[in-house]
Design a protein around this motif. Structure first.
Motif, PDB file in Angstrom:
ATOM      1  N   ASN A  65       9.615  -7.323  -4.018  1.00 51.14           N
ATOM      2  CA  ASN A  65       8.809  -6.114  -4.130  1.00 51.14           C
ATOM      3  C   ASN A  65       9.457  -4.958  -3.372  1.00 51.14           C
ATOM      4  O   ASN A  65      10.251  -5.162  -2.455  1.00 51.14           O
ATOM      5  N   ASP A  66       9.106  -3.743  -3.752  1.00 52.32           N
ATOM      6  CA  ASP A  66       9.600  -2.517  -3.118  1.00 52.32           C
ATOM      7  C   ASP A  66       8.686  -2.204  -1.932  1.00 52.32           C
ATOM      8  O   ASP A  66       7.644  -1.562  -2.089  1.00 52.32           O
ATOM      9  N   VAL A  67       9.060  -2.694  -0.753  1.00 49.39           N
ATOM     10  CA  VAL A  67       8.208  -2.602   0.435  1.00 49.39           C
ATOM     11  C   VAL A  67       8.778  -1.589   1.417  1.00 49.39           C
ATOM     12  O   VAL A  67       9.965  -1.636   1.748  1.00 49.39           O
ATOM     13  N   THR A  68       7.921  -0.681   1.885  1.00 53.31           N
ATOM     14  CA  THR A  68       8.294   0.223   2.965  1.00 53.31           C
ATOM     15  C   THR A  68       7.412  -0.067   4.163  1.00 53.31           C
ATOM     16  O   THR A  68       6.179  -0.118   4.049  1.00 53.31           O
ATOM     17  N   ASP A 117       6.050   9.865   4.089  1.00 57.12           N
ATOM     18  CA  ASP A 117       7.370   9.719   3.458  1.00 57.12           C
ATOM     19  C   ASP A 117       7.286   8.852   2.205  1.00 57.12           C
ATOM     20  O   ASP A 117       8.159   8.903   1.340  1.00 57.12           O
ATOM     21  N   ILE A 118       6.245   8.041   2.121  1.00 48.63           N
ATOM     22  CA  ILE A 118       6.040   7.142   0.985  1.00 48.63           C
ATOM     23  C   ILE A 118       5.310   7.900  -0.122  1.00 48.63           C
ATOM     24  O   ILE A 118       4.447   8.739   0.151  1.00 48.63           O
ATOM     25  N   THR A 119       5.658   7.601  -1.367  1.00 44.15           N
ATOM     26  CA  THR A 119       4.959   8.243  -2.489  1.00 44.15           C
ATOM     27  C   THR A 119       4.528   7.199  -3.510  1.00 44.15           C
ATOM     28  O   THR A 119       5.217   6.208  -3.740  1.00 44.15           O
ATOM     29  N   MET A 122       6.227  -4.430  -7.419  1.00 41.37           N
ATOM     30  CA  MET A 122       5.161  -3.540  -6.972  1.00 41.37           C
ATOM     31  C   MET A 122       5.632  -2.714  -5.778  1.00 41.37           C
ATOM     32  O   MET A 122       6.352  -3.217  -4.912  1.00 41.37           O
ATOM     33  N   LYS A 123       5.208  -1.456  -5.718  1.00 43.96           N
ATOM     34  CA  LYS A 123       5.560  -0.585  -4.602  1.00 43.96           C
ATOM     35  C   LYS A 123       4.483  -0.714  -3.521  1.00 43.96           C
ATOM     36  O   LYS A 123       3.311  -0.386  -3.753  1.00 43.96           O
ATOM     37  N   ILE A 124       4.898  -1.186  -2.351  1.00 42.20           N
ATOM     38  CA  ILE A 124       3.953  -1.555  -1.301  1.00 42.20           C
ATOM     39  C   ILE A 124       4.264  -0.798  -0.021  1.00 42.20           C
ATOM     40  O   ILE A 124       5.422  -0.726   0.404  1.00 42.20           O
ATOM     41  N   ALA A 125       3.216  -0.253   0.602  1.00 40.65           N
ATOM     42  CA  ALA A 125       3.343   0.370   1.918  1.00 40.65           C
ATOM     43  C   ALA A 125       2.669  -0.535   2.939  1.00 40.65           C
ATOM     44  O   ALA A 125       1.501  -0.901   2.778  1.00 40.65           O
ATOM     45  N   VAL A 126       3.412  -0.916   3.965  1.00 39.15           N
ATOM     46  CA  VAL A 126       2.864  -1.727   5.057  1.00 39.15           C
ATOM     47  C   VAL A 126       2.716  -0.807   6.259  1.00 39.15           C
ATOM     48  O   VAL A 126       3.696  -0.423   6.895  1.00 39.15           O
ATOM     49  N   ILE A 127       1.484  -0.445   6.561  1.00 40.17           N
ATOM     50  CA  ILE A 127       1.214   0.515   7.635  1.00 40.17           C
ATOM     51  C   ILE A 127       0.969  -0.270   8.921  1.00 40.17           C
ATOM     52  O   ILE A 127      -0.116  -0.794   9.156  1.00 40.17           O
ATOM     53  N   GLY A 128       2.004  -0.372   9.737  1.00 44.61           N
ATOM     54  CA  GLY A 128       1.930  -1.151  10.965  1.00 44.61           C
ATOM     55  C   GLY A 128       2.749  -2.422  10.829  1.00 44.61           C
ATOM     56  O   GLY A 128       2.367  -3.334  10.084  1.00 44.61           O
ATOM     57  N   ILE A 170      -1.287   7.585  -2.293  1.00 45.28           N
ATOM     58  CA  ILE A 170      -1.772   6.672  -3.323  1.00 45.28           C
ATOM     59  C   ILE A 170      -2.001   7.422  -4.632  1.00 45.28           C
ATOM     60  O   ILE A 170      -2.084   8.648  -4.667  1.00 45.28           O
ATOM     61  N   HIS A 171      -2.089   6.656  -5.718  1.00 46.29           N
ATOM     62  CA  HIS A 171      -2.439   7.208  -7.019  1.00 46.29           C
ATOM     63  C   HIS A 171      -3.776   6.606  -7.452  1.00 46.29           C
ATOM     64  O   HIS A 171      -4.367   5.793  -6.729  1.00 46.29           O
ATOM     65  N   GLU A 172      -4.257   6.957  -8.627  1.00 43.67           N
ATOM     66  CA  GLU A 172      -5.624   6.595  -9.005  1.00 43.67           C
ATOM     67  C   GLU A 172      -5.832   5.099  -9.229  1.00 43.67           C
ATOM     68  O   GLU A 172      -6.972   4.624  -9.223  1.00 43.67           O
ATOM     69  N   LYS A 173      -4.745   4.339  -9.374  1.00 40.98           N
ATOM     70  CA  LYS A 173      -4.885   2.894  -9.560  1.00 40.98           C
ATOM     71  C   LYS A 173      -4.419   2.095  -8.343  1.00 40.98           C
ATOM     72  O   LYS A 173      -4.334   0.868  -8.393  1.00 40.98           O
ATOM     73  N   SER A 174      -4.121   2.781  -7.264  1.00 38.26           N
ATOM     74  CA  SER A 174      -3.668   2.099  -6.046  1.00 38.26           C
ATOM     75  C   SER A 174      -4.788   1.247  -5.449  1.00 38.26           C
ATOM     76  O   SER A 174      -5.984   1.539  -5.609  1.00 38.26           O
ATOM     77  N   ILE A 175      -4.374   0.214  -4.719  1.00 41.61           N
ATOM     78  CA  ILE A 175      -5.306  -0.630  -3.973  1.00 41.61           C
ATOM     79  C   ILE A 175      -4.992  -0.461  -2.492  1.00 41.61           C
ATOM     80  O   ILE A 175      -3.836  -0.566  -2.075  1.00 41.61           O
TER      81      ILE A 175
END
Length: 313
Positions: free
Chosen positions: A24-27, A65-67, A1-7, A92-97
């Motif tokens: 997982n693909d974590v940024t 920078d994240i997509t 899963m592509k995950i963005a950790v903000i903070g 985010i895309h339409e199925k993002s959480i």
């Protein structure tokens, strides 16, 4: 899963590292020296449960920078949510959480003002951790856990996806049928943080002295009364259980808000006891201890934010 950790503080750094370690693909989003240290040396997490090192951690200081992130964990301070929500909408895309892990009871509502409501879950985490040094997170206690759920109480496939994700990463989790109640339960507990700040005590010192223990119990009961006026479903014995948890916390433990106030940094006071005071006014509940604590910290908060009105003669 592509995950963005903000903070990438104590919360985002720990849970993000667990998710990255699981493949997982974590940024990670970080700033300043912390960012540079992670770029150079990776992200190190020291933990009472075993250390982790993510040597080639993906890190940036720019959210956009994240997509196409499948999951966005917001782990910034509560007062920063309004500053980042428009950027989150762009990645985010339409199925993002989008899952907020902030303290307080406002984060999901504030996110859903900009991001489609169906994509914003309610969430919280339990962990004692902090940035020990640039690039280094220290998990010092408490079994780390993430609690999440749809804000309307409906069970959805997205909840099962998150349960599987966290299970695979070795993160204790709970899919909640009443996330509002769970968020408020944590909220009641963390609002003692400001009392620690005012009394300059640890949890052990606060609970040990009769006078401050009585203030602590009164503060908890006031917030419970507000929750009942709001219609939050919390059983009457919850305050006794919360006191028992506080009595079991390591003696020298404090909280992030407590340390922020002591260090003269901006804090989450408006999203903790400040929120209690505002909701108490709305629902007609008397909250003298919470109001006292909030009013004591307010001048320090204004100074930390450079907003204190100084008059010169």
């Amino acid at each position: 899963m592509k995950i963005a950790v903000i903070g990438t503080g104590g919360v985002g750094g720990y849970f993000g590292a667990k998710l990255a370690q699981a493949g997982n693909d974590v940024t990670f989003i970080a700033r300043g020296q912390h960012l540079e240290a992670i770029r150079s040396n990776g992200l190190l997490v020291k933990s009472v449960n075993g250390d982790m090192h993510i040597p080639n951690a993906q890190v940036s200081d720019t959210i956009t920078d994240i997509t196409n992130a499948d999951l966005v964990l917001t782990a910034v301070k509560a007062w920063q949510i309004k500053d980042i929500r428009n950027d989150i909408k762009q990645i985010i895309h339409e199925k993002s959480i989008v899952l907020p892990l902030q303290n307080g009871v406002m984060a999901a509502d504030e996110l859903a003002e900009v991001i489609p409501e169906k994509q914003v879950m309610g969430g919280l985490c339990r962990i004692f951790s902090l940035i020990e040094a640039p690039g280094v997170i220290n998990h010092v206690g408490f079994k780390p856990e993430i609690v999440f759920g749809e804000r309307n109480g409906v069970q959805t496939p997205e909840m099962e996806v998150l349960s599987q994700l966290f299970d695979n990463a070795g993160i204790a989790c709970k899919a909640s049928r009443d996330i509002e109640a769970d968020v408020w339960k944590k909220f009641i507990f963390i609002c003692t943080s400001a009392l620690l700040a005012v009394t300059k005590t640890s949890y052990g010192e606060l609970r040990e002295l009769k006078e401050t223990r009585q203030m602590m119990i009164a503060l908890l009961n006031e917030i419970y009364a507000v929750s009942q006026k709001k219609g939050v479903k919390i059983k009457p014995d919850f305050i006794d259980k919360t006191i028992a948890v506080i009595d079991a916390v390591a003696y020298e433990s404090t909280s992030s808000l407590t340390r922020d106030v002591w260090e003269g940094k901006p804090s989450e006071i408006d999203y903790q006891n400040g929120t209690v005071v505002k909701l108490a006014e709305k629902y007609g509940v008397d909250v003298p201890v919470n109001r006292f604590v909030y009013d004591c910290i307010l001048p320090m908060e204004l100074k930390a934010r450079g907003k204190f009105n100084r008059q010169t003669s």
